[in-house]
Enzyme design. Structure first.
Site, mmCIF file in Angstrom:
data_model
loop_
_atom_site.group_PDB
_atom_site.id
_atom_site.type_symbol
_atom_site.label_atom_id
_atom_site.label_comp_id
_atom_site.label_asym_id
_atom_site.label_seq_id
_atom_site.Cartn_x
_atom_site.Cartn_y
_atom_site.Cartn_z
ATOM 1 N N GLU A 101 0.839 -1.210 0.000
ATOM 2 C CA GLU A 101 0.000 0.000 0.000
ATOM 3 C C GLU A 101 0.869 1.254 0.000
ATOM 4 O O GLU A 101 0.617 2.209 -0.748
ATOM 5 C CB GLU A 101 -0.901 -0.010 1.238
ATOM 6 C CG GLU A 101 -1.712 1.243 1.449
ATOM 7 C CD GLU A 101 -2.111 1.434 2.895
ATOM 8 O OE1 GLU A 101 -2.386 2.576 3.269
ATOM 9 O OE2 GLU A 101 -2.120 0.442 3.648
ATOM 10 N N ASP B 285 -7.018 1.036 0.477
ATOM 11 C CA ASP B 285 -5.681 0.510 0.775
ATOM 12 C C ASP B 285 -5.338 -0.651 -0.157
ATOM 13 O O ASP B 285 -4.210 -0.746 -0.662
ATOM 14 C CB ASP B 285 -5.616 0.029 2.226
ATOM 15 C CG ASP B 285 -5.689 1.178 3.225
ATOM 16 O OD1 ASP B 285 -5.587 2.347 2.804
ATOM 17 O OD2 ASP B 285 -5.858 0.896 4.423
ATOM 18 N N ASP C 189 0.823 3.844 -3.263
ATOM 19 C CA ASP C 189 0.447 5.249 -3.115
ATOM 20 C C ASP C 189 1.416 6.135 -3.889
ATOM 21 O O ASP C 189 1.009 7.109 -4.546
ATOM 22 C CB ASP C 189 0.442 5.614 -1.626
ATOM 23 C CG ASP C 189 0.148 7.084 -1.392
ATOM 24 O OD1 ASP C 189 -0.967 7.516 -1.712
ATOM 25 O OD2 ASP C 189 1.035 7.794 -0.896
ATOM 26 N N GLU D 61 -4.447 0.532 -3.720
ATOM 27 C CA GLU D 61 -3.076 1.024 -3.801
ATOM 28 C C GLU D 61 -2.077 -0.138 -3.780
ATOM 29 O O GLU D 61 -1.072 -0.122 -4.506
ATOM 30 C CB GLU D 61 -2.787 1.987 -2.649
ATOM 31 C CG GLU D 61 -3.525 3.310 -2.772
ATOM 32 C CD GLU D 61 -3.284 4.241 -1.609
ATOM 33 O OE1 GLU D 61 -3.546 5.447 -1.759
ATOM 34 O OE2 GLU D 61 -2.834 3.771 -0.545
#
Length: 226
Positions: free
Chosen positions: A45, A118, A49, A121
């Site tokens: 995650e 989450d 991102d 990502e």
């Protein structure tokens, strides 16, 4: 590793056939079912991102060469925020392949905004590690294309407009407070109160994320302000 039909279908929706499907499995593994031999998706995650952020920043930079930083920043925030990632995850039916512990499943984990965001990502990071940045970039641009095309309008949200109005009046940014909450964790209903320096305020109630109800409260206060 052997890949289930469910994961094959998800890869088709995603638009990437993993050479190393164990990366996808890890991206879909929530902490509630993790173990020493089965790591969760938190590290992915973190990486995803950044992959998403660079892709979106570059796309916005290239799409409007005359836009200032002040114009690009709200567009960027609109496209990379958790709500947008969760929306994409729902469109892919990502929740159906999330690997959750029993308690998390019972509490509606497959529909929770934060879990979906989450995991989305983490999936982007898995694509990056599986096939490189250009492949991840292509997948992101395809999944985000409609939002990229409409982001200028979407970025003009009520919260931004209210903050700009307050600053023009010499006030500090408005404050938002949760003044009520009902419903289960997977489908909460929030009451949000937004207040200006001079005490003027507005209240909004609704289901969804706190941010979405803050937008409603800001809209109500803008109406009061004319």
């Amino acid at each position: 590793m052997k890949v289930s039909g469910e994961l094959r279908d998800f890869m088709a929706r995603l638009g990437h056939d993993f050479a190393h499907p164990e990366l996808l499995v890890r991206a879909l593994t929530h902490g509630s079912v993790a173990s020493p031999t089965r790591p969760d998706n938190q590290r992915l995650e973190f990486l995803g991102d950044r992959v998403l952020g660079l892709t979106i920043a570059e796309a916005l930079f290239e799409a409007d060469k005359s836009a200032s930083e002040g114009q690009l920043a709200p567009r960027y925030n609109t496209l990379v925020r958790g709500e947008t990632c969760a929306e994409i995850a729902r469109e892919l039916n990502l929740g159906a392949v999330l690997k959750l512990g029993r308690s998390e499943m019972m509490s509606g984990g497959r529909r929770k905004e934060a879990l979906l965001a989450d995991a989305m990502e983490a999936v982007l990071a898995a694509i990056y590690l599986d096939a490189g940045f250009e492949t991840a970039r292509r997948v992101i641009l395809r999944l985000w294309t409609d939002r990229l095309n409409s982001v200028e309008e979407d970025a003009r949200d009520a919260k931004t407009a209210l903050q700009e109005w307050a600053q023009a009046q010499g006030m500090t940014p408005p404050t938002y407070a949760v003044t009520g909450r009902t419903g289960p964790d997977h489908a909460p209903e929030f009451q949000i109160t937004v207040t200006l320096d001079d005490g003027r305020n507005a209240v909004a109630t609704g289901k969804g994320t706190k941010r979405s109800i803050e937008q409603l409260a800001a809209t109500e206060l803008l109406k009061k302000l004319g």
